[in-house]
Design a protein around this motif. Structure first.
Motif, PDB file in Angstrom:
ATOM      1  N   PRO A 166       0.850  -1.200   0.084  1.00 29.03           N
ATOM      2  CA  PRO A 166       0.055  -0.202   0.073  1.00 29.03           C
ATOM      3  C   PRO A 166       0.897   1.209   0.102  1.00 29.03           C
ATOM      4  O   PRO A 166       2.122   1.129   0.561  1.00 29.03           O
ATOM      5  CB  PRO A 166      -0.811  -0.172   1.294  1.00 29.03           C
ATOM      6  N   PHE A 167       0.319   2.326  -0.504  1.00 32.99           N
ATOM      7  CA  PHE A 167       0.789   3.792  -0.241  1.00 32.99           C
ATOM      8  C   PHE A 167       0.292   4.418   0.816  1.00 32.99           C
ATOM      9  O   PHE A 167      -0.966   4.389   0.876  1.00 32.99           O
ATOM     10  CB  PHE A 167       0.744   4.270  -1.898  1.00 32.99           C
ATOM     11  N   CYS A 168       1.167   5.361   1.431  1.00 31.62           N
ATOM     12  CA  CYS A 168       0.474   6.216   2.186  1.00 31.62           C
ATOM     13  C   CYS A 168      -0.141   7.368   1.440  1.00 31.62           C
ATOM     14  O   CYS A 168       0.512   8.129   0.581  1.00 31.62           O
ATOM     15  CB  CYS A 168       1.630   6.942   3.229  1.00 31.62           C
ATOM     16  N   LYS A 169      -1.333   7.876   1.818  1.00 28.35           N
ATOM     17  CA  LYS A 169      -2.062   8.811   0.838  1.00 28.35           C
ATOM     18  C   LYS A 169      -1.498  10.360   1.288  1.00 28.35           C
ATOM     19  O   LYS A 169      -1.728  11.429   0.460  1.00 28.35           O
ATOM     20  CB  LYS A 169      -3.669   8.972   1.327  1.00 28.35           C
ATOM     21  N   LEU A 170      -0.765  10.400   2.251  1.00 31.03           N
ATOM     22  CA  LEU A 170      -0.148  12.126   2.764  1.00 31.03           C
ATOM     23  C   LEU A 170       1.157  12.057   2.002  1.00 31.03           C
ATOM     24  O   LEU A 170       1.378  12.922   1.336  1.00 31.03           O
ATOM     25  CB  LEU A 170      -0.361  12.167   4.038  1.00 31.03           C
ATOM     26  N   CYS A 171       2.024  11.163   2.195  1.00 31.20           N
ATOM     27  CA  CYS A 171       3.495  11.379   1.682  1.00 31.20           C
ATOM     28  C   CYS A 171       3.691  10.528   0.509  1.00 31.20           C
ATOM     29  O   CYS A 171       4.886  10.675  -0.034  1.00 31.20           O
ATOM     30  CB  CYS A 171       4.594  10.909   2.755  1.00 31.20           C
ATOM     31  N   ARG A 172       2.874   9.728   0.000  1.00 32.75           N
ATOM     32  CA  ARG A 172       2.838   8.876  -1.092  1.00 32.75           C
ATOM     33  C   ARG A 172       3.893   7.956  -1.438  1.00 32.75           C
ATOM     34  O   ARG A 172       4.522   7.544  -2.527  1.00 32.75           O
ATOM     35  CB  ARG A 172       2.905   9.900  -2.517  1.00 32.75           C
ATOM     36  N   ASN A 173       4.616   7.667  -0.076  1.00 27.71           N
ATOM     37  CA  ASN A 173       5.419   6.529  -0.097  1.00 27.71           C
ATOM     38  C   ASN A 173       5.055   5.295   0.135  1.00 27.71           C
ATOM     39  O   ASN A 173       3.800   5.085   0.729  1.00 27.71           O
ATOM     40  CB  ASN A 173       6.449   6.788   1.080  1.00 27.71           C
TER      41      ASN A 173
END
Length: 66
Positions: free
Chosen positions: A2-9
Motif C-alpha cells: 500500500p501507499f500512504c495517501k499523505l506522503c505517497r511513499n
C-alpha cells in the motif's frame, strides 16, 4: 504494497513490525507517522493543520556539502 495517501511513499508491510493504517473517517491508508493511533484517524481527519502536516512529511536531507 500500500501507499500512504499523505506522503505517497510505499509502505513495506513485508518488513517486521511495519504495518499500514486505515483511517476510520476517510477510509484511506496511511503510514505510522501520518496516523494518530489513539483516535484511529489520519492527521488530516484528526484536525491537524496543513502546515503541520507538511512539516511532518518533509524529508530530511544531508547537511554535508561536497
Amino acid at each position: 504494497m500500500p501507499f500512504c495517501k499523505l506522503c505517497r511513499n510505499r509502505i513495506d508491510v513485508s518488513r517486521p513490525r511495519v504495518q499500514s493504517y486505515r483511517c476510520r473517517d476517510c477510509g484511506k491508508t496511511f503510514c505510522r507517522p501520518h496516523f494518530v493511533l489513539d483516535k484511529d484517524l489520519c492527521l488530516a481527519c484528526a484536525g491537524m493543520a496543513e502546515k503541520q502536516i507538511a512539516v511532518k512529511t518533509k524529508k530530511f536531507g544531508s547537511f554535508i556539502k561536497k
